[in-house]
Design an enzyme around this catalytic site. Structure first.
Site, PDB file in Angstrom:
ATOM      1  N   GLU A  21       0.839  -1.201   0.000  1.00 59.67           N
ATOM      2  CA  GLU A  21       0.000   0.000   0.000  1.00 59.67           C
ATOM      3  C   GLU A  21       0.872   1.249   0.000  1.00 59.67           C
ATOM      4  O   GLU A  21       1.843   1.344   0.757  1.00 59.67           O
ATOM      5  CB  GLU A  21      -0.906   0.014   1.227  1.00 59.67           C
ATOM      6  CG  GLU A  21      -1.796   1.264   1.308  1.00 59.67           C
ATOM      7  CD  GLU A  21      -2.729   1.238   2.497  1.00 59.67           C
ATOM      8  OE1 GLU A  21      -3.637   0.374   2.495  1.00 59.67           O
ATOM      9  OE2 GLU A  21      -2.536   2.049   3.429  1.00 59.67           O
ATOM     10  N   TRP A  53      -6.763   7.140  -1.081  1.00 59.96           N
ATOM     11  CA  TRP A  53      -7.584   8.207  -1.654  1.00 59.96           C
ATOM     12  C   TRP A  53      -7.836   9.245  -0.561  1.00 59.96           C
ATOM     13  O   TRP A  53      -8.332   8.923   0.507  1.00 59.96           O
ATOM     14  CB  TRP A  53      -8.906   7.608  -2.135  1.00 59.96           C
ATOM     15  CG  TRP A  53      -9.847   8.536  -2.824  1.00 59.96           C
ATOM     16  CD1 TRP A  53     -10.820   9.293  -2.235  1.00 59.96           C
ATOM     17  CD2 TRP A  53      -9.931   8.795  -4.229  1.00 59.96           C
ATOM     18  NE1 TRP A  53     -11.508  10.002  -3.189  1.00 59.96           N
ATOM     19  CE2 TRP A  53     -10.980   9.719  -4.435  1.00 59.96           C
ATOM     20  CE3 TRP A  53      -9.226   8.340  -5.337  1.00 59.96           C
ATOM     21  CZ2 TRP A  53     -11.345  10.190  -5.693  1.00 59.96           C
ATOM     22  CZ3 TRP A  53      -9.578   8.805  -6.590  1.00 59.96           C
ATOM     23  CH2 TRP A  53     -10.613   9.713  -6.765  1.00 59.96           C
ATOM     24  N   GLY A 112     -14.580   5.893   4.149  1.00 61.50           N
ATOM     25  CA  GLY A 112     -13.682   7.015   4.360  1.00 61.50           C
ATOM     26  C   GLY A 112     -14.013   7.735   5.645  1.00 61.50           C
ATOM     27  O   GLY A 112     -15.004   7.449   6.312  1.00 61.50           O
ATOM     28  N   ASP A 113     -13.155   8.678   5.988  1.00 59.02           N
ATOM     29  CA  ASP A 113     -13.370   9.447   7.208  1.00 59.02           C
ATOM     30  C   ASP A 113     -14.502  10.431   7.006  1.00 59.02           C
ATOM     31  O   ASP A 113     -14.528  11.156   6.012  1.00 59.02           O
ATOM     32  CB  ASP A 113     -12.104  10.229   7.573  1.00 59.02           C
ATOM     33  CG  ASP A 113     -10.960   9.299   7.932  1.00 59.02           C
ATOM     34  OD1 ASP A 113     -11.238   8.276   8.573  1.00 59.02           O
ATOM     35  OD2 ASP A 113      -9.811   9.599   7.577  1.00 59.02           O
ATOM     36  N   TYR A 153     -12.298  -5.273   9.858  1.00 59.80           N
ATOM     37  CA  TYR A 153     -11.706  -4.780  11.093  1.00 59.80           C
ATOM     38  C   TYR A 153     -11.682  -5.884  12.143  1.00 59.80           C
ATOM     39  O   TYR A 153     -12.664  -6.098  12.859  1.00 59.80           O
ATOM     40  CB  TYR A 153     -12.500  -3.567  11.600  1.00 59.80           C
ATOM     41  CG  TYR A 153     -12.520  -2.444  10.602  1.00 59.80           C
ATOM     42  CD1 TYR A 153     -11.523  -1.471  10.592  1.00 59.80           C
ATOM     43  CD2 TYR A 153     -13.517  -2.375   9.629  1.00 59.80           C
ATOM     44  CE1 TYR A 153     -11.524  -0.465   9.651  1.00 59.80           C
ATOM     45  CE2 TYR A 153     -13.533  -1.364   8.683  1.00 59.80           C
ATOM     46  CZ  TYR A 153     -12.537  -0.403   8.700  1.00 59.80           C
ATOM     47  OH  TYR A 153     -12.534   0.604   7.759  1.00 59.80           O
ATOM     48  N   LYS A 173     -21.926  -6.139   2.892  1.00 61.57           N
ATOM     49  CA  LYS A 173     -21.102  -5.542   1.836  1.00 61.57           C
ATOM     50  C   LYS A 173     -20.675  -6.599   0.820  1.00 61.57           C
ATOM     51  O   LYS A 173     -20.625  -6.329  -0.392  1.00 61.57           O
ATOM     52  CB  LYS A 173     -19.877  -4.855   2.441  1.00 61.57           C
ATOM     53  CG  LYS A 173     -20.191  -3.555   3.147  1.00 61.57           C
ATOM     54  CD  LYS A 173     -18.941  -2.776   3.518  1.00 61.57           C
ATOM     55  CE  LYS A 173     -18.200  -3.366   4.680  1.00 61.57           C
ATOM     56  NZ  LYS A 173     -17.036  -2.511   5.094  1.00 61.57           N
TER      57      LYS A 173
END
Length: 570
Positions: A21, A53, A112-113, A153, A173
Site C-alpha cells: 500500500e 484516496w 472514508g473518514d 476490522y 457488503k
C-alpha cells in the site's frame, strides 16, 4: 486483471501472494521519487499495489496517476482506494470513469473518514453514507467490470460498539458485490484468526487479506495504535519500550515482528496473501519478504536495484542503497520533501480523527484567552492532545517546557518545537535517536500560531538576530520569510553514526512549510466544525483560523541554547 482472479488461486511454487500500500506524496518531486521506488519494488513481483484516496477526493489526480503509472509502466496490477464520504455522485462518477480509462480494474470501496465535524454533519444528498452504498453503486453502474475490495476490522471498527454487528455489516457488503476483504492492521495473530473464523461461520467466503504494517518508528507506532484503537500484546509493548530510544533497533524489531506474524499466518493458518502498509518506505518490507523467503529467486533485499534494473558497479550500488534508505529515520513533521514518504498520513479509513469529540477534550472556548489556556495545559501535560498534536509532548520538551509556557502566555500558541542539542549520544534517553554509537545534533526551532495584531512586533523582534530564519503564512496564502533562496533546505536535526553518511531526518524548507500550512489551517476549520452552527465556540475558531499566522522559526546556532526564546520574548 482482476485481483480476485489472482489471489484466489494457489501458486504453483507454493509461495503466497503479497501486495503493497502506498499514498500519494504531497510534492511533485516526492511523486517522481515514488515512481523510482515502485520500479525497484516491482522486482519483488507483488500481486498488486494499492494507493490511498484523500478525503473528499483531495488526492484524486495523484491517486489515479500513481495507479495508472504502476499499471502501464511497471506492469503491476493496481487497487485504487475510493472513499464516498463527502463525495458527491459527480465526483464518484468521474473517479470511476478515469479509473476505467486508465485500465484500472480494481477498486477498494471505503466509507472514508467523515468530515472532521461529524457531530454536525449530514450525508451528501446522493446517498453515499457507508461503504455498502459505494459497492452497490459501482455494481449498478459498471456490472462486473470492476473487482471490488472492502475493509475488514479484526478488532472492530473504531466507530462501532458491537463487533458482532460489524460482521453482519461486512457480510452485507459482500452480498452487495464485494469480491475480497483487506483488513485493518493488527499485531495479535490470535485476534485475527478468531475474527476470521467468525466471518467464515457467518457465511463470508470471499478471500480475506490480512493487513500488515512493519513498525518503522516507536513514535509512529504509538500514534497509529492509539488512532486505530489497536490492541497490542503486552510483551510487544514491553520490548519496544526497552529500545524506543534506538530507532534502528525499533526498525529491526519491526521487521522481526512482521516476519513472525506473517510466518505464523502462512505456515500455521494457511493464509496465502498479505497486504503490507509501506508508508511509502522500502527497506523494512523488503527485509520481511527476504526473511520469509518469499522473494523471487535472485531478488534479495540486499540486492541493489536502480530504476528497475539490477546494479553491479560500486558507485551505482551506493546510489541505489541511498535511494532505498534515505528516509530511513523519519523524525517529526518536517522530513525531506523529496522523499516519497514526505507528508505520510497514517489516518486510514475510519480512523478516529484529531478533532473528534472536541468538546470533551477542549470544552467550549469563547475567547482567545480560552485558547491560550488550552495550549498552556497541553504544554504542562494536563492535556494530552490538541488539534495539531495527537500525542503528548516528547521527553526532550522538558528542556524548554518553561520557555514554551511563557510563549503561550504571551499569545504565541506553539504546535511544534525542539531544543538545541550539541552532540548528544544517540542512545541518550532524552535526545537520542538512530543507531547506537553515534551523536545527534539539533537546532532550536519553534512553530506557533499568532494573531495578526501581534505580527508587527514579532517581525521586529525576529529582525534583531541575523542568525534566525523563519517562514510565515496565513490561511489566505499570504506569506513572509527572511529566506532569500526559495529552494534552500535547512537541516535542523542530523546524526553522525559509525559507518554511515550523515543522516538528516528533519529539514525545514519552503515546500514542506507550504504543505503543512494548508493542513494546519484545515485543522482550524475541522475543530470549528465540531461545534454547533452559530455557537460562540464555532464563531471564535472561524475568526482565529482566518486571523492567525503560522510561523516556523529556527535559531541556526545550535551551540547557543535558549537564544531563540530570548529574541522572541524581547
Amino acid at each position: 486483471m482482476k485481483i480476485i482472479d489472482k489471489i484466489s488461486q494457489p501458486r504453483e511454487d507454493g509461495k503466497p501472494y503479497y501486495s503493497f500500500e502506498y499514498f500519494p506524496p504531497k510534492t511533485e518531486v516526492g511523486v517522481a521519487n515514488l515512481y523510482d521506488r515502485l520500479g525497484r519494488m516491482a522486482q519483488t513481483q507483488p500481486a498488486f499495489i494499492s494507493c490511498t484516496w484523500g478525503a473528499g477526493g483531495a488526492t484524486a489526480e495523484r491517486t489515479i496517476g500513481l495507479c495508472a503509472t504502476a499499471h502501464s509502466v511497471y506492469g503491476i496490477e493496481t487497487l485504487m482506494h475510493l472513499t464516498c464520504t463527502n463525495m458527491g455522485k459527480d465526483k464518484v462518477d468521474e473517479a470511476l470513469k478515469q479509473a476505467k480509462e486508465a485500465g484500472i480494474q480494481n477498486i477498494l470501496a471505503l466509507r472514508g473518514d467523515p468530515p472532521r465535524g461529524q457531530e454536525y454533519w449530514s450525508p451528501c444528498d446522493d446517498g453515499f453514507c457507508h461503504a455498502i452504498d459505494l459497492v452497490r453503486y459501482i455494481r449498478q453502474q459498471y456490472g462486473d467490470y470492476f473487482c471490488i475490495g472492502i475493509a475488514g476490522y479484526p478488532e472492530g471498527h473504531v466507530d462501532s460498539q458491537d463487533k458482532d454487528q460489524d460482521i453482519v455489516y461486512l457480510k452485507e457488503k459482500v452480498e452487495a458485490g464485494a469480491d475480497f476483504i483487506v483488513t485493518q492492521l493488527f499485531y495479535d495473530v490470535d485476534t485475527f484468526v478468531h475474527w476470521q473464523k467468525q466471518c467464515r461461520d457467518a457465511g463470508i467466503s470471499v478471500p480475506i487479506v490480512p493487513g500488515v504494517m512493519p513498525i518503522q518508528s516507536h513514535q509512529a507506532f504509538r500514534r497509529i495504535i492509539n488512532l486505530c484503537n489497536t490492541k497490542v500484546p503486552p510483551h510487544i509493548l514491553e520490548d519496544l519500550n526497552d529500545i524506543k530510544a534506538d530507532d534502528q533497533a525499533v526498525k529491526d524489531y519491526g521487521v522481526k515482528l512482521a516476519t513472525t506474524i506473517v510466518s505464523e499466518l502462512y505456515h500455521k493458518h494457511h493464509i496465502n496473501c498479505f497486504h503490507f502498509s509501506t508508508l511509502n518506505l522500502e527497506k523494512s518490507v523488503r527485509l520481511v519478504l527476504q526473511d520469509l523467503d518469499f522473494l523471487p529467486k535472485g531478488v534479495q533485499s540486499s540486492t541493489a536495484l536502480l530504476n528497475g534494473k539490477s546494479v553491479k558497479s560500486t558507485a551505482l550500488l551506493a546510489e541505489a542503497h541511498r535511494a532505498e534508505t534515505w528516509d530511513e529515520f523519519p523524525n517529526g513533521r518536517y522530513g525531506d520533501s523529496r522523499s516519497p514518504a514526505f507528508g505520510d498520513n497514517t489516518y486510514g479509513a475510519g480512523v478516529a480523527l484529531p478533532t473528534s469529540k472536541a468538546s470533551a477534550k477542549w470544552g467550549y472556548p469563547t475567547s482567545p484567552n480560552d485558547i491560550t489556556n488550552l495550549f498552556i495545559a497541553y504544554i504542562s501535560g494536563e492535556l494530552q492532545t490538541l488539534p495539531w498534536c495527537d500525542q503528548a509532548l516528547q521527553t526532550e520538551t522538558d528542556a524548554i517546557r518553561k520557555s514554551l509556557s511563557t510563549l503561550n502566555k504571551a499569545g504565541l500558541w506553539t504546535v511544534s518545537s525542539q531544543p538545541s542539542v550539541n552532540g548528544a549520544p544517540s542512545d541518550d534517553p532524552m535526545f537520542g535517536w538512530g543507531p547506537r554509537g553515534g551523536y545527534v545534533y539539533q537546532k532550536e526551532f519553534i512553530e506557533f500560531f499568532v494573531t495578526s495584531d501581534k505580527l508587527p512586533a514579532l517581525l521586529r523582534q525576529l529582525a534583531k538576530d541575523p542568525i534566525i530564519t523563519y517562514y510565515a503564512a496565513n490561511r489566505a496564502g499570504d506569506s513572509k520569510t527572511n529566506v532569500d533562496d526559495h529552494d534552500s533546505q535547512n537541516a535542523v536535526t542530523w546524526g553522525v553514526f559509525p559507518g554511515k553518511e550523515i543522516v538528516q531526518p528533519t529539514i525545514i524548507e519552503q515546500v514542506s512549510f507550504d504543505a503543512w500550512r494548508v493542513e494546519a489551517f484545515e485543522l482550524w476549520t475541522e475543530w470549528e466544525q465540531q461545534y454547533p452552527p452559530e455557537s460562540e465556540s464555532r464563531k471564535l475558531l472561524k475568526h482565529l483560523g482566518d486571523d492567525t499566522w503560522l510561523f516556523n522559526v529556527v535559531h541556526n546556532d545550535f551551540q547557543n541554547p535558549g537564544k531563540l526564546f530570548e529574541v522572541i520574548l524581547g
